[in-house]
Design an enzyme around this catalytic site. Sequence first.
Site, mmCIF file in Angstrom:
data_model
loop_
_atom_site.group_PDB
_atom_site.id
_atom_site.type_symbol
_atom_site.label_atom_id
_atom_site.label_comp_id
_atom_site.label_asym_id
_atom_site.label_seq_id
_atom_site.Cartn_x
_atom_site.Cartn_y
_atom_site.Cartn_z
ATOM 1 N N ASP A 135 0.814 -1.219 0.000
ATOM 2 C CA ASP A 135 0.000 0.000 0.000
ATOM 3 C C ASP A 135 0.843 1.264 0.000
ATOM 4 O O ASP A 135 0.615 2.164 -0.815
ATOM 5 C CB ASP A 135 -0.964 0.007 1.191
ATOM 6 C CG ASP A 135 -2.195 -0.863 0.949
ATOM 7 O OD1 ASP A 135 -2.471 -1.196 -0.217
ATOM 8 O OD2 ASP A 135 -2.880 -1.192 1.926
ATOM 9 N N SER A 164 -2.511 -9.588 6.817
ATOM 10 C CA SER A 164 -2.006 -8.238 6.983
ATOM 11 C C SER A 164 -1.296 -8.197 8.337
ATOM 12 O O SER A 164 -1.870 -8.565 9.353
ATOM 13 C CB SER A 164 -3.195 -7.265 6.956
ATOM 14 O OG SER A 164 -2.781 -5.987 7.351
#
Lengths: 396, 396, 396, 396
Positions: C15, C174
Amino acid sequence: MSARRVVLAYSGGLDTSVAIPWLAERGWDVIAVAVDVGQPGDLHEAVGRALQLGASDSRLVDARADFVDRFVLPALQMNALYQGRYPLVSALSRPLISQVLVQVARETGASAVAHGCTGKGNDQVRFEVALGALAPDLEVLAPVRDWGMGRDDTIAYALERDLPIRTTKSSPYSIDENVWGRSIECGVLEDPWAAPPEDVYEITQDPRSASLAGREIELHFEAGVPTALEGESLEALHLIEAVGKIAGSFGFGRIDLVEDRLVGIKSREVYEAPGALSLIAAHQDLENLTLERAYLLEKRKLETTWTRIVYEGLWFSPLREAIDAFVSSSSDAVTGDVRLRLGPGSCSPVGRRSPHALYDHALATYDEGDSFRHEDAAGFVKLWGLPTKQWAKSRV
Amino acid sequence: MSARRVVLAYSGGLDTSVAIPWLAERGWDVIAVAVDVGQPGDLHEAVGRALQLGASDSRLVDARADFVDRFVLPALQMNALYQGRYPLVSALSRPLISQVLVQVARETGASAVAHGCTGKGNDQVRFEVALGALAPDLEVLAPVRDWGMGRDDTIAYALERDLPIRTTKSSPYSIDENVWGRSIECGVLEDPWAAPPEDVYEITQDPRSASLAGREIELHFEAGVPTALEGESLEALHLIEAVGKIAGSFGFGRIDLVEDRLVGIKSREVYEAPGALSLIAAHQDLENLTLERAYLLEKRKLETTWTRIVYEGLWFSPLREAIDAFVSSSSDAVTGDVRLRLGPGSCSPVGRRSPHALYDHALATYDEGDSFRHEDAAGFVKLWGLPTKQWAKSRV
Amino acid sequence: MSARRVVLAYSGGLDTSVAIPWLAERGWDVIAVAVDVGQPGDLHEAVGRALQLGASDSRLVDARADFVDRFVLPALQMNALYQGRYPLVSALSRPLISQVLVQVARETGASAVAHGCTGKGNDQVRFEVALGALAPDLEVLAPVRDWGMGRDDTIAYALERDLPIRTTKSSPYSIDENVWGRSIECGVLEDPWAAPPEDVYEITQDPRSASLAGREIELHFEAGVPTALEGESLEALHLIEAVGKIAGSFGFGRIDLVEDRLVGIKSREVYEAPGALSLIAAHQDLENLTLERAYLLEKRKLETTWTRIVYEGLWFSPLREAIDAFVSSSSDAVTGDVRLRLGPGSCSPVGRRSPHALYDHALATYDEGDSFRHEDAAGFVKLWGLPTKQWAKSRV
Amino acid sequence: MSARRVVLAYSGGLDTSVAIPWLAERGWDVIAVAVDVGQPGDLHEAVGRALQLGASDSRLVDARADFVDRFVLPALQMNALYQGRYPLVSALSRPLISQVLVQVARETGASAVAHGCTGKGNDQVRFEVALGALAPDLEVLAPVRDWGMGRDDTIAYALERDLPIRTTKSSPYSIDENVWGRSIECGVLEDPWAAPPEDVYEITQDPRSASLAGREIELHFEAGVPTALEGESLEALHLIEAVGKIAGSFGFGRIDLVEDRLVGIKSREVYEAPGALSLIAAHQDLENLTLERAYLLEKRKLETTWTRIVYEGLWFSPLREAIDAFVSSSSDAVTGDVRLRLGPGSCSPVGRRSPHALYDHALATYDEGDSFRHEDAAGFVKLWGLPTKQWAKSRV
């Protein structure tokens, strides 16, 4: 250390006066100490009388400034009101008097200290817990609790021995007073349905004869401490007295309360505290302007805890110190002015300002110049309500 | 369900009046609902005007009794005062109005509900969280928050369309009122240093012109609910109104507060709540007489929590219900009488009695007949102070 | 101040890597900053890659010692466990990273800072509240929240532009990790009924293959800070790592929790924190020996509050500072040794000692040498039970 | 009412056995009552022995089911762990035993009840406060506290009189046990630095000899009450025993704690509570899934309060009842399954599910199908951080 020397907390009243010969008869060398915390009456004269009563030594300690700095001002910063009403008047002086007793005991090599409290009040706890924390080695005597004499017995005891005790104006009430206020117990007040008669009050005027027009006063605070009245700088002690005099002249500051004592009983208590209640109202109001919301919310809870433990005698405890540290960390922000409006029996803040105000007109106004982004609110409300909404859905 | 029908919470004021054509212009079929919670003004006339403004239907719902029973009396039992001062006046009516909106939406097959709140107040939160809990399927519209018009723009909008809106007496204040009190915002009040001018008050007289002699009133409570005034049984709604009228005539019940709003800003709020503040003072006093110490201590903490979450819009939440259950478990004891003394701007309890009183004269008195064993106190004090003493020893 | 320069909190992951070209394409001059708080992986390599991705500048800041001293150790002194389980791992690093961002922004004259959080986690709140407190003038960008790309879109975006991004081992989870622990989300863990598969764990071994015999370790604390392990003095950073390694080898420190996020949803979270949980167990145990009862009771409550507000992003708040002050006032007493027994998946204190111990053998023992006056207890019990007794009597 | 008849809480152990002749010698007619709350040993035999010791009557009351329903299950719903560790084992049985004593006293017209506690423990408080609430008219005798004999004296007293007392296996420990766990005091345990020797444990196996492979168990709860184990419905009493047996076989459930007693001293306590700790872990985990955030936060605080007051003997108090009412208002939601993983010395939830789950996959997931509106978060964060930001601005 003298094995049979005792330092007595001496007020000049009936009980502690009788305690002197009572202790002396039991072989104690009695040192009487009167501590001035702002009570009325001639303490010099009382101290003189102690020697006549049989004390080997008698002292007067003026602790007013110390009392204000180390006990009263912290209580103000806590907005300390037990059960939301009572500003801890006596509960604040007991630990200070205990400190003085210990100091005199150390100077004179006494092996014991004594107080004149009965067995059903809070003050015995405040004295004994303070003394235990300050000087665990000293013996603590509580002659009044031990002798088991009622008021009449005590007077008889005094008459028998022809003691120089003042019983001129035999007040039906039991009184305690200091800079921060005055407490009144006993007599007709023991019926909680009976309204307190006007004669119980000394430092507040009957509001029914006060000025209807009222007046405003302006107070300045620096870091939570009141430092000026009507623009004039004053020492805290004098400021408290001055505010008390003004508010008392309006009949403000009377308290009538069914109180939960630490020893497990409910009692009916009447207080006058015009200065304390006015200053707390102003201080609390200034906090609302200058302290951050989440901090303020927690401070309000800790105020209740602080007040309760001080009421319950735990002044010299790590919890009291820790809550003080909590409060000190933000108290510098509590700087600014508050305007109080006084009327017969009433006192309310009507204005407040501060260089540290968190009130932001541009955010708060509904006028032009509004800088609050209204669209942020929609998202906020949605997430704020999400847990409740999920709960409601799960209940269907 | 009609895809474009909306039920609007309509007050008859400028914003919700303008909202009707604004929504209609956007293709909504608007049903205007005015809920009577004790506000002043001619709601019948307002409801009639809604049709002229373009509503397809318009209703008046008298919810006063329901409001008192399900919202006001529980708030009284909680002695609910946000920040210790504000009796939640508007915060109590929003969840009720939301319920009425949902009910009308269900009856009329509407797919949406609407309120007239802006984006920076608390009321939007109260409406939207309540609506989300009651009817998660309904869309919620907030035209006033969305349209982004200031007050002048809104008036211009109305004039342009020649809307039948009353702007005769253009008050500079924003008002909300119900049975439990009245809130006033805006205008000069946005300066927290400026004292509120006398013209903001409607339901309390200027205390400077009140009777200096004062008066006493006697209230009776059954299980925490006030049921009689001066010995006369009254429905709660009428009792609240009657007490409010008396206390208001003394100028008691004015509140001036820097308040922490949920949306993160501080605002200055002014309220009048003579009935609410008098009744809370009496109720709290009776609790002190009748509730057990440890329970009372915890209740006081939960009161703060209850009050905060209701202020923050969480009426329909499991936490509010749970605290109500906590309180209900002891509230039957809160039965008895309280005597209040009213004077200009002031109101204080001066007597209380109860068949459930925990005050025991034989335990509390210092007179003959004392049944408290003073020797128990010595042991109590010793153990009470033991942790502090051990701590003090360990610090040497 | 450069109007279009932004300092990005850069982790080297997908990200924040994609965020660099995304921001650059929108006209921003991007400075990528990687903050070392003890996470694994080659941060030097990542920092090099940022330049290839289009950053104009790229920095690595080793903040481990600072992180431990100013964030981790205070959390240990609070025994900080959100919902009683989660030691705030990520919640502690966010305010520190925010400080680094602001510092770099000041040095480089940037007008904005950016983080890579999505819109439904807690970390966006932690970054933005910290940044708002530290530098209210800086714009805050949240590209990942704004761009609305899912994981697949993001990968596609990277492939299209041929970005040098590592997607070799495409973990389904994650991850966030630092000195104090490791958090794992997503994938199969989103089903709260499914047990976490063994492959989610990295820093704790499977307890089913740990040594059944176990071992003991001895920790020394000075004023609440761990300073020695098995008698050997260690810097806090190294001690935490060493304890984590030992406890992790026993499979201790795994947490599986349904968690209440600030944004209003419940999520299922898995963590590993072998060092944190061991040290908290030891620290808490030593506190039980050395801190006074009433203080300890209040500290435990404030721990919950501290933990919640830090979880909710309020690190730079007056409430967090005030609670720290509360704790500091007694923390010097928390000095001494604790012996922990570790076994497969378990860790418990089995011995503790301190020069400040409040445990007094002479008071506690039932043996000879007992110095507790049993007769004090009778009086204590009587008064302790008095309110309950009065209540019971009043209910008859 | 017989002026000299006393009902004694009789355990069959040394102290309460000696209490029988001791009371009889002082002119009391002694009725010995043994209450079965799940302790081991032959109570029938003990009850027989009481008559030989001089009791005029001797009874065995099987109170196990009552104990579980009215005391243990409420404690489970509170996740009651004093100081976060101790599941109140003995604190729960004392009020029940008190009830039985009162009941027998009423049946037999006794004027007194007696317990065998010393003056420095918590149990004297629990008995006497309970008895004061249940039967304020009954005299309470505490022979063991009064007679001032140490252990050796007591044995000598028994030998002198040739009392039929079992001192075969003279355990160095003082033990109390019931369905919910087992407490061990005295002997080497009085040194808080010494690890508890293996011989203090009876109901938990040494974890070092437990199965390394571990096992999982599945529990079902209905409205907060465990009703099935591994899919099989069981009465609560049998379920608690079965879970305790399994968890105990893994050596899980040992507690080693420096504890704050009500009487003001710190003591070192060792407990075993494999069933209690397993069930509390599961129950708490299910609550996290099914209870609303704000309610849960407050419940966790009240759990601490409930646990403390029950520890302190206030079972029969309005506060305990009120907290139970608070919890009952949402407990029906706590329905579902929890999977616990047991290993040597360890037990952790690894899965949970419920028809009332507030976990919503569509809101929580980071995958496709995400129904959380990320843009709401931006507004939320802004208002959430506003007070802190204003505070930071005001400090510059």
